[in-house]
Design a protein around this motif. Structure first.
Motif, PDB file in Angstrom:
ATOM      1  N   ALA A   1      35.607 -22.222 -18.479  1.00  0.00           N
ATOM      2  CA  ALA A   1      35.750 -21.603 -17.158  1.00  0.00           C
ATOM      3  C   ALA A   1      34.516 -21.815 -16.297  1.00  0.00           C
ATOM      4  O   ALA A   1      34.614 -21.921 -15.073  1.00  0.00           O
ATOM      5  N   ALA A   2      33.341 -21.873 -16.929  1.00  0.00           N
ATOM      6  CA  ALA A   2      32.080 -22.007 -16.189  1.00  0.00           C
ATOM      7  C   ALA A   2      31.269 -23.155 -16.772  1.00  0.00           C
ATOM      8  O   ALA A   2      30.827 -23.089 -17.912  1.00  0.00           O
ATOM      9  N   SER A   3      31.076 -24.195 -15.985  1.00  0.00           N
ATOM     10  CA  SER A   3      30.278 -25.333 -16.443  1.00  0.00           C
ATOM     11  C   SER A   3      28.841 -25.257 -15.952  1.00  0.00           C
ATOM     12  O   SER A   3      27.999 -26.054 -16.358  1.00  0.00           O
ATOM     13  N   LEU A   4      28.539 -24.287 -15.079  1.00  0.00           N
ATOM     14  CA  LEU A   4      27.181 -24.107 -14.574  1.00  0.00           C
ATOM     15  C   LEU A   4      27.072 -22.695 -14.015  1.00  0.00           C
ATOM     16  O   LEU A   4      28.059 -21.963 -13.922  1.00  0.00           O
ATOM     17  N   SER A   5      25.853 -22.320 -13.625  1.00  0.00           N
ATOM     18  CA  SER A   5      25.631 -20.990 -13.068  1.00  0.00           C
ATOM     19  C   SER A   5      24.479 -21.044 -12.078  1.00  0.00           C
ATOM     20  O   SER A   5      23.360 -21.403 -12.444  1.00  0.00           O
ATOM     21  N   LEU A   6      24.752 -20.717 -10.828  1.00  0.00           N
ATOM     22  CA  LEU A   6      23.692 -20.662  -9.825  1.00  0.00           C
ATOM     23  C   LEU A   6      22.703 -19.550 -10.163  1.00  0.00           C
ATOM     24  O   LEU A   6      23.067 -18.536 -10.766  1.00  0.00           O
ATOM     25  N   HIS A   7      21.463 -19.741  -9.758  1.00  0.00           N
ATOM     26  CA  HIS A   7      20.484 -18.684  -9.949  1.00  0.00           C
ATOM     27  C   HIS A   7      19.495 -18.662  -8.804  1.00  0.00           C
ATOM     28  O   HIS A   7      19.296 -19.667  -8.109  1.00  0.00           O
ATOM     29  N   ALA A   8      18.891 -17.511  -8.587  1.00  0.00           N
ATOM     30  CA  ALA A   8      17.873 -17.329  -7.551  1.00  0.00           C
ATOM     31  C   ALA A   8      17.149 -16.020  -7.815  1.00  0.00           C
ATOM     32  O   ALA A   8      17.773 -15.024  -8.199  1.00  0.00           O
ATOM     33  N   ALA A   9      15.854 -16.004  -7.627  1.00  0.00           N
ATOM     34  CA  ALA A   9      15.107 -14.751  -7.701  1.00  0.00           C
ATOM     35  C   ALA A   9      15.207 -14.036  -6.355  1.00  0.00           C
ATOM     36  O   ALA A   9      15.328 -14.670  -5.307  1.00  0.00           O
ATOM     37  N   PHE A  10      15.188 -12.710  -6.398  1.00  0.00           N
ATOM     38  CA  PHE A  10      15.181 -11.956  -5.140  1.00  0.00           C
ATOM     39  C   PHE A  10      14.215 -10.791  -5.263  1.00  0.00           C
ATOM     40  O   PHE A  10      13.955 -10.275  -6.351  1.00  0.00           O
ATOM     41  N   LYS A  11      13.695 -10.371  -4.118  1.00  0.00           N
ATOM     42  CA  LYS A  11      12.722  -9.277  -4.095  1.00  0.00           C
ATOM     43  C   LYS A  11      13.433  -7.964  -3.819  1.00  0.00           C
ATOM     44  O   LYS A  11      14.225  -7.865  -2.881  1.00  0.00           O
ATOM     45  N   HIS A  12      13.158  -6.977  -4.662  1.00  0.00           N
ATOM     46  CA  HIS A  12      13.724  -5.651  -4.426  1.00  0.00           C
ATOM     47  C   HIS A  12      13.283  -5.137  -3.059  1.00  0.00           C
ATOM     48  O   HIS A  12      12.098  -5.230  -2.689  1.00  0.00           O
ATOM     49  N   GLU A  13      14.224  -4.585  -2.312  1.00  0.00           N
ATOM     50  CA  GLU A  13      13.883  -4.070  -0.984  1.00  0.00           C
ATOM     51  C   GLU A  13      13.041  -2.800  -1.074  1.00  0.00           C
ATOM     52  O   GLU A  13      12.156  -2.570  -0.252  1.00  0.00           O
ATOM     53  N   ASN A  14      13.315  -1.972  -2.058  1.00  0.00           N
ATOM     54  CA  ASN A  14      12.586  -0.706  -2.196  1.00  0.00           C
ATOM     55  C   ASN A  14      11.748  -0.745  -3.476  1.00  0.00           C
ATOM     56  O   ASN A  14      12.240  -0.456  -4.569  1.00  0.00           O
TER      57      ASN A  14
END
Length: 289
Positions: A253-266
């Motif tokens: 079902a999944a041949s890959l997976s996007l990823h990204a770091a994000f900064k907590h707003e609070n």
């Protein structure tokens, strides 16, 4: 199911341009000659989108590599890797054993790259020393896949020339293994997009040009109607995530997976900056699917 609130995460996505119909997307990680007629380092345009990212604390075991493109697992120890020798002699062998234990059909594991990241790291100004894994990079806020298929298969042929032909006849998976070091992640967690919700048309293949190599990766277009994003709040040093860059099995079902770091707003008034290590590995299965 455990109910956790979602967080709006600011993540950068590539913006489609008509230019890409006649000029392939590119990013240059080199210094250009002063007299070069084209001084562009990239022809990509990025836009920040606020994405709903769900905390899956307590239900992380329900996600699998085949169905979602990522999984969480326990990896104890290795909270304070301070030298290249420690990483290569202690941590990488542990990662190889982890993959053989956790990934179904892992007949052979080949680790080909690793890198430290720190939220307090200095900006590398676009010129990355890819050979120095101990030189930390800042978290990457772009929705992306690290390697395109062409680059992945080229790595196999270049780094494993004697075995490449045989290995490429079986199942090939390129995986990342990511975990925090020293302390829980309080400022820049890693968001993962369920691979089964990523469409081919979401991906923009991009040439990455460095002094010694040209490779390809994928940046992602924002698709809020289909893409589903998750993260593990306060991820601990003994909690690792394994996620896919590539899988040659056409039936999963999944041949890959996007990823990204994000900064907590609070953020809390006082917190420890994130320090993490990522490892990139191939997992080979002898028999093709």
């Amino acid at each position: 199911m455990i109910s956790h609130p979602s967080e709006l995460a600011a993540i950068q996505f590539v913006k489609w341009q008509e230019l890409h119909l006649k000029e392939k997307p590119f990013m240059l990680f080199i210094d250009l000659p002063a007299d070069a007629p084209d001084q562009r380092k990239t022809n990509l345009v990025f836009e920040t989108q606020h994405v709903s990212v769900k905390d899956i604390r307590g239900e992380q075991k329900t996600f699998t590599l085949n169905e979602n493109g990522f999984m969480y697992t326990a990896l104890e120890g290795f909270e304070d890797l301070t030298t290249k020798e420690e990483v290569e002699s202690q941590y990488l062998p542990a990662i190889e054993e982890l993959l053989k234990r956790e990934v179904e059909g892992a007949d052979k594991v080949f680790i080909w790259h690793w890198r430290m990241r720190e939220s307090s790291a200095s900006d590398q100004a676009g010129v990355i020393d890819v050979g120095n894994g101990m030189l930390p990079l800042q978290p990457a806020n772009y929705a992306h896949i690290d390697q395109g298929p062409g680059s992945a298969f080229n790595i196999i042929k270049t780094r494993l020339p004697q075995d490449a032909e045989t290995l490429l006849q079986g199942r090939v998976r390129m995986l990342n293994i990511w975990k925090p070091l020293r302390n829980n992640v309080e400022d820049w967690p890693l968001a993962i997009c369920d691979g089964s919700t990523v469409q081919v048309e979401d991906l923009v293949e991009t040439d990455n040009v460095r002094t010694t190599i040209i490779s390809t990766n994928f940046y992602a277009l924002h698709s809020p109607s289909t893409q589903k994003w998750f993260y593990l709040k306060n991820q601990q040093p003994d909690e690792a995530i394994i996620f896919k860059q590539l899988d040659s099995d056409p039936d999963v079902a999944a041949s890959l997976s996007l990823h990204a770091a994000f900064k907590h707003e609070n953020l809390p008034e006082k917190y420890m900056p994130r320090k993490s290590i990522e490892v990139r590995a191939f997992v080979f299965t002898n028999q093709a699917p």
